[in-house]
Design a protein around this motif. Structure first.
Motif, PDB file in Angstrom:
ATOM      1  N   ARG A  32      77.183 -51.922 -87.577  1.00 41.15           N
ATOM      2  CA  ARG A  32      77.678 -50.565 -87.269  1.00 41.15           C
ATOM      3  C   ARG A  32      77.176 -50.110 -85.894  1.00 41.15           C
ATOM      4  O   ARG A  32      77.913 -49.518 -85.112  1.00 41.15           O
ATOM      5  CB  ARG A  32      77.209 -49.619 -88.368  1.00 41.15           C
ATOM      6  N   MET A  33      75.894 -50.379 -85.604  1.00 41.79           N
ATOM      7  CA  MET A  33      75.331 -49.992 -84.317  1.00 41.79           C
ATOM      8  C   MET A  33      75.990 -50.763 -83.182  1.00 41.79           C
ATOM      9  O   MET A  33      76.278 -50.209 -82.114  1.00 41.79           O
ATOM     10  CB  MET A  33      73.819 -50.227 -84.298  1.00 41.79           C
ATOM     11  N   LEU A  34      76.296 -52.034 -83.391  1.00 41.83           N
ATOM     12  CA  LEU A  34      76.978 -52.821 -82.364  1.00 41.83           C
ATOM     13  C   LEU A  34      78.356 -52.241 -82.064  1.00 41.83           C
ATOM     14  O   LEU A  34      78.770 -52.161 -80.909  1.00 41.83           O
ATOM     15  CB  LEU A  34      77.087 -54.279 -82.793  1.00 41.83           C
ATOM     16  N   ARG A  35      79.046 -51.832 -83.097  1.00 41.17           N
ATOM     17  CA  ARG A  35      80.360 -51.206 -82.892  1.00 41.17           C
ATOM     18  C   ARG A  35      80.219 -49.885 -82.140  1.00 41.17           C
ATOM     19  O   ARG A  35      81.046 -49.546 -81.298  1.00 41.17           O
ATOM     20  CB  ARG A  35      81.050 -51.005 -84.236  1.00 41.17           C
ATOM     21  N   TYR A  36      79.157 -49.147 -82.445  1.00 40.50           N
ATOM     22  CA  TYR A  36      78.907 -47.886 -81.752  1.00 40.50           C
ATOM     23  C   TYR A  36      78.593 -48.147 -80.275  1.00 40.50           C
ATOM     24  O   TYR A  36      79.098 -47.438 -79.401  1.00 40.50           O
ATOM     25  CB  TYR A  36      77.757 -47.137 -82.426  1.00 40.50           C
ATOM     26  N   TYR A  37      77.785 -49.165 -79.986  1.00 45.40           N
ATOM     27  CA  TYR A  37      77.501 -49.523 -78.601  1.00 45.40           C
ATOM     28  C   TYR A  37      78.796 -49.847 -77.861  1.00 45.40           C
ATOM     29  O   TYR A  37      78.971 -49.481 -76.704  1.00 45.40           O
ATOM     30  CB  TYR A  37      76.563 -50.729 -78.525  1.00 45.40           C
ATOM     31  N   GLU A  38      79.694 -50.534 -78.539  1.00 46.37           N
ATOM     32  CA  GLU A  38      80.984 -50.857 -77.924  1.00 46.37           C
ATOM     33  C   GLU A  38      81.773 -49.579 -77.661  1.00 46.37           C
ATOM     34  O   GLU A  38      82.329 -49.392 -76.577  1.00 46.37           O
ATOM     35  CB  GLU A  38      81.774 -51.802 -78.826  1.00 46.37           C
ATOM     36  N   GLN A  39      81.807 -48.696 -78.634  1.00 50.33           N
ATOM     37  CA  GLN A  39      82.521 -47.424 -78.492  1.00 50.33           C
ATOM     38  C   GLN A  39      81.960 -46.599 -77.332  1.00 50.33           C
ATOM     39  O   GLN A  39      82.706 -45.935 -76.625  1.00 50.33           O
ATOM     40  CB  GLN A  39      82.394 -46.635 -79.798  1.00 50.33           C
ATOM     41  N   GLU A  40      80.662 -46.681 -77.120  1.00 46.81           N
ATOM     42  CA  GLU A  40      79.993 -45.927 -76.056  1.00 46.81           C
ATOM     43  C   GLU A  40      80.066 -46.609 -74.693  1.00 46.81           C
ATOM     44  O   GLU A  40      79.516 -46.120 -73.722  1.00 46.81           O
ATOM     45  CB  GLU A  40      78.531 -45.681 -76.435  1.00 46.81           C
ATOM     46  N   GLY A  41      80.727 -47.777 -74.624  1.00 46.72           N
ATOM     47  CA  GLY A  41      80.898 -48.470 -73.356  1.00 46.72           C
ATOM     48  C   GLY A  41      79.710 -49.314 -72.936  1.00 46.72           C
ATOM     49  O   GLY A  41      79.614 -49.715 -71.780  1.00 46.72           O
ATOM     50  N   LEU A  42      78.806 -49.603 -73.877  1.00 41.62           N
ATOM     51  CA  LEU A  42      77.640 -50.418 -73.565  1.00 41.62           C
ATOM     52  C   LEU A  42      77.921 -51.905 -73.742  1.00 41.62           C
ATOM     53  O   LEU A  42      77.245 -52.739 -73.157  1.00 41.62           O
ATOM     54  CB  LEU A  42      76.462 -50.014 -74.457  1.00 41.62           C
ATOM     55  N   LEU A  43      78.897 -52.238 -74.552  1.00 39.66           N
ATOM     56  CA  LEU A  43      79.316 -53.617 -74.800  1.00 39.66           C
ATOM     57  C   LEU A  43      80.822 -53.697 -74.656  1.00 39.66           C
ATOM     58  O   LEU A  43      81.524 -52.735 -74.964  1.00 39.66           O
ATOM     59  CB  LEU A  43      78.940 -54.063 -76.213  1.00 39.66           C
ATOM     60  N   ASN A  44      81.296 -54.847 -74.233  1.00 37.46           N
ATOM     61  CA  ASN A  44      82.737 -55.057 -74.122  1.00 37.46           C
ATOM     62  C   ASN A  44      83.058 -56.501 -74.494  1.00 37.46           C
ATOM     63  O   ASN A  44      83.421 -57.310 -73.643  1.00 37.46           O
ATOM     64  CB  ASN A  44      83.214 -54.735 -72.703  1.00 37.46           C
ATOM     65  N   PRO A  45      82.933 -56.821 -75.786  1.00 38.50           N
ATOM     66  CA  PRO A  45      83.172 -58.210 -76.195  1.00 38.50           C
ATOM     67  C   PRO A  45      84.660 -58.559 -76.171  1.00 38.50           C
ATOM     68  O   PRO A  45      85.499 -57.726 -76.473  1.00 38.50           O
ATOM     69  CB  PRO A  45      82.641 -58.239 -77.627  1.00 38.50           C
ATOM     70  N   PRO A  46      84.964 -59.795 -75.779  1.00 36.78           N
ATOM     71  CA  PRO A  46      86.365 -60.222 -75.870  1.00 36.78           C
ATOM     72  C   PRO A  46      86.757 -60.342 -77.340  1.00 36.78           C
ATOM     73  O   PRO A  46      85.906 -60.492 -78.210  1.00 36.78           O
ATOM     74  CB  PRO A  46      86.370 -61.588 -75.185  1.00 36.78           C
TER      75      PRO A  46
END
Length: 109
Positions: A17-31
């Protein structure tokens, strides 16, 4: 590696859940694969550990997002940039003020 495997490899308490939140916040951008699965590399483990370390030290995710270019990644460690060093110094000064305040409050008992 998929998100669940990444979460279990991290070694800090970072949930899926936290990883998805990091993605939502623009901290991660996995392909993503054609079927929508996120795929992470080993460099993402380092990046997430850096994010967790900075967040644990009191920096907000917004501050971390602005400093991510300064966070070393990859197999060759890069020196921390001036902006990150300055922000960490500010955070340490704030923590020192809080500790001083807590110590003063002990005297009031």
């Amino acid at each position: 590696m998929k998100i669940g495997e990444l979460s279990s490899r991290i070694g800090v308490s970072v949930s899926v859940r936290m990883l998805r939140y990091y993605e939502q916040e623009g901290l991660l951008n996995p392909p993503r694969s054609e079927s929508g699965y996120r795929y992470y590399g080993f460099e993402d483990v380092e990046r997430i550990n850096g994010i967790a370390l900075l967040n644990g030290s009191g920096l907000t995710l917004a501050a971390i997002r602005s400093l991510l270019a300064c966070v070393p990644s990859g197999s060759t460690p890069a020196p921390l940039c001036h902006a990150l060093k300055s922000r960490i110094r500010e955070q340490l000064e704030q923590i020192d003020r809080q500790v001083e305040s807590f110590n003063k409050s002990r005297l009031l008992r």
